[in-house]
Motif scaffolding. Structure first.
Motif, PDB file in Angstrom:
ATOM      1  N   ALA A 252       0.743  -0.888  -0.037  1.00 52.23           N
ATOM      2  CA  ALA A 252       0.096  -0.048  -0.053  1.00 52.23           C
ATOM      3  C   ALA A 252       0.901   1.349  -0.130  1.00 52.23           C
ATOM      4  CB  ALA A 252      -1.011  -0.073   1.302  1.00 52.23           C
ATOM      5  N   THR A 253       0.273   2.294  -0.516  1.00 52.97           N
ATOM      6  CA  THR A 253       0.974   3.712  -0.488  1.00 52.97           C
ATOM      7  C   THR A 253       1.166   4.093   0.919  1.00 52.97           C
ATOM      8  OG1 THR A 253       0.090   3.778  -2.873  1.00 52.97           O
ATOM      9  CG2 THR A 253       1.159   5.834  -1.607  1.00 52.97           C
ATOM     10  N   HIS A 254      -0.157   4.051   1.459  1.00 52.65           N
ATOM     11  CA  HIS A 254      -0.285   4.737   2.809  1.00 52.65           C
ATOM     12  C   HIS A 254      -1.077   3.493   3.799  1.00 52.65           C
ATOM     13  CE1 HIS A 254       0.873   8.610   1.009  1.00 52.65           C
ATOM     14  NE2 HIS A 254      -0.157   8.479   0.315  1.00 52.65           N
ATOM     15  N   ASN A 255      -0.392   3.591   4.965  1.00 50.07           N
ATOM     16  CA  ASN A 255      -1.120   3.109   6.049  1.00 50.07           C
ATOM     17  C   ASN A 255      -1.310   3.985   7.236  1.00 50.07           C
ATOM     18  OD1 ASN A 255      -1.915   0.005   5.384  1.00 50.07           O
ATOM     19  ND2 ASN A 255       0.383  -0.042   5.120  1.00 50.07           N
TER      20      ASN A 255
ATOM     21  N   GLY B 102       2.475   9.794   5.475  1.00 50.50           N
ATOM     22  CA  GLY B 102       2.601  10.402   3.947  1.00 50.50           C
ATOM     23  C   GLY B 102       1.318  11.245   3.750  1.00 50.50           C
ATOM     24  N   GLU B 103       0.320  10.725   4.524  1.00 48.61           N
ATOM     25  CA  GLU B 103      -1.245  11.505   3.975  1.00 48.61           C
ATOM     26  C   GLU B 103      -1.179  12.727   5.270  1.00 48.61           C
ATOM     27  OE1 GLU B 103      -2.746  11.313   1.624  1.00 48.61           O
ATOM     28  OE2 GLU B 103      -3.612   9.214   1.159  1.00 48.61           O
ATOM     29  N   THR B 104      -0.267  13.616   4.968  1.00 49.34           N
ATOM     30  CA  THR B 104      -0.385  14.806   6.011  1.00 49.34           C
ATOM     31  C   THR B 104      -1.524  15.134   6.481  1.00 49.34           C
ATOM     32  OG1 THR B 104       1.671  15.444   4.736  1.00 49.34           O
ATOM     33  CG2 THR B 104       0.739  17.158   6.365  1.00 49.34           C
ATOM     34  N   GLY B 105      -1.681  15.323   7.708  1.00 47.74           N
ATOM     35  CA  GLY B 105      -3.036  15.792   8.469  1.00 47.74           C
ATOM     36  C   GLY B 105      -4.140  14.696   8.652  1.00 47.74           C
ATOM     37  N   ALA B 106      -3.928  13.539   8.028  1.00 45.24           N
ATOM     38  CA  ALA B 106      -4.935  12.498   7.867  1.00 45.24           C
ATOM     39  C   ALA B 106      -4.965  11.850   9.477  1.00 45.24           C
ATOM     40  CB  ALA B 106      -4.735  11.379   6.963  1.00 45.24           C
ATOM     41  N   GLY B 107      -3.843  11.636  10.069  1.00 42.06           N
ATOM     42  CA  GLY B 107      -3.828  10.804  11.589  1.00 42.06           C
ATOM     43  C   GLY B 107      -4.641  11.665  12.244  1.00 42.06           C
TER      44      GLY B 107
ATOM     45  N   ILE C 167      -7.030   0.926  17.818  1.00 45.12           N
ATOM     46  CA  ILE C 167      -6.259   1.549  16.760  1.00 45.12           C
ATOM     47  C   ILE C 167      -7.252   1.409  15.610  1.00 45.12           C
ATOM     48  CG2 ILE C 167      -5.163  -0.557  16.235  1.00 45.12           C
ATOM     49  CD1 ILE C 167      -2.693   1.037  15.236  1.00 45.12           C
ATOM     50  N   VAL C 168      -7.114   2.277  14.560  1.00 42.99           N
ATOM     51  CA  VAL C 168      -7.755   2.307  13.317  1.00 42.99           C
ATOM     52  C   VAL C 168      -6.902   2.908  12.127  1.00 42.99           C
ATOM     53  CG1 VAL C 168      -9.794   3.174  12.000  1.00 42.99           C
ATOM     54  CG2 VAL C 168     -10.192   3.044  14.219  1.00 42.99           C
ATOM     55  N   VAL C 169      -6.902   1.969  11.243  1.00 40.63           N
ATOM     56  CA  VAL C 169      -5.784   2.081  10.157  1.00 40.63           C
ATOM     57  C   VAL C 169      -6.576   2.335   9.016  1.00 40.63           C
ATOM     58  CG1 VAL C 169      -3.908   1.302   8.897  1.00 40.63           C
ATOM     59  CG2 VAL C 169      -4.324   0.626  11.304  1.00 40.63           C
TER      60      VAL C 169
ATOM     61  N   TYR D 299      -2.635   3.987  -4.134  1.00 45.94           N
ATOM     62  CA  TYR D 299      -2.684   5.250  -4.940  1.00 45.94           C
ATOM     63  C   TYR D 299      -2.855   4.863  -6.247  1.00 45.94           C
ATOM     64  CZ  TYR D 299      -1.124   9.579  -7.448  1.00 45.94           C
ATOM     65  OH  TYR D 299      -0.909  10.694  -8.171  1.00 45.94           O
ATOM     66  N   GLY D 300      -3.703   5.403  -6.901  1.00 46.77           N
ATOM     67  CA  GLY D 300      -3.939   4.899  -8.355  1.00 46.77           C
ATOM     68  C   GLY D 300      -3.410   5.839  -9.437  1.00 46.77           C
TER      69      GLY D 300
END
Length: 118
Positions: free
Chosen positions: A44-47, A63-68, A84-86, A91-92
């Motif tokens: 995956a691109t991001h976890n 790498g998904e700035t602000g998502a956390g 925890i939630v992941v 990325y497409g």
């Protein structure tokens, strides 16, 4: 570990959401390591992940700035502690802009609505 795969697809990007009990940063790392034993999730691109403690959020944007932080805020509003939630994104090839935050939010909402949190 509960995994909900293929919940969102947009412009080639695909999303999954997973989660389970988690009480410390070390447990979070172990959870991600276990998740990534599945080859699909390792590629995956991001976890991106988050969980809440009484002291505050523990999160990683991957790498998904602000998502956390967005995820942590949703967990805090739900009052869900030590879980925890992941949100996983593959990325497409096309940038999603602000839609990626909506997809992260929708993924967490899907998890909260469908997971066994007991």
């Amino acid at each position: 570990m509960q995994i909900f795969d293929g919940i969102i697809s947009d412009r080639g990007s695909k999303y999954a959401v997973s989660g389970g009990p988690c009480a410390s940063p070390d447990e979070a790392k172990a959870f991600i390591k276990q998740l990534c034993r599945k080859k699909k999730f390792a590629k995956a691109t991001h976890n991106t992940w988050a969980f809440m403690t009484p002291e505050g959020p523990i999160k990683n944007d991957d790498g998904e700035t602000g998502a956390g932080m967005l995820m942590a805020q949703m967990l805090e509003r739900e009052g869900l502690m030590y879980h925890i939630v992941v949100v996983t994104r593959w990325y497409g090839g096309k940038h999603l802009g602000g839609d990626r935050f909506r997809h992260v939010q929708d993924s967490v909402r899907y998890y909260l609505d469908h997971a066994d949190l007991g």
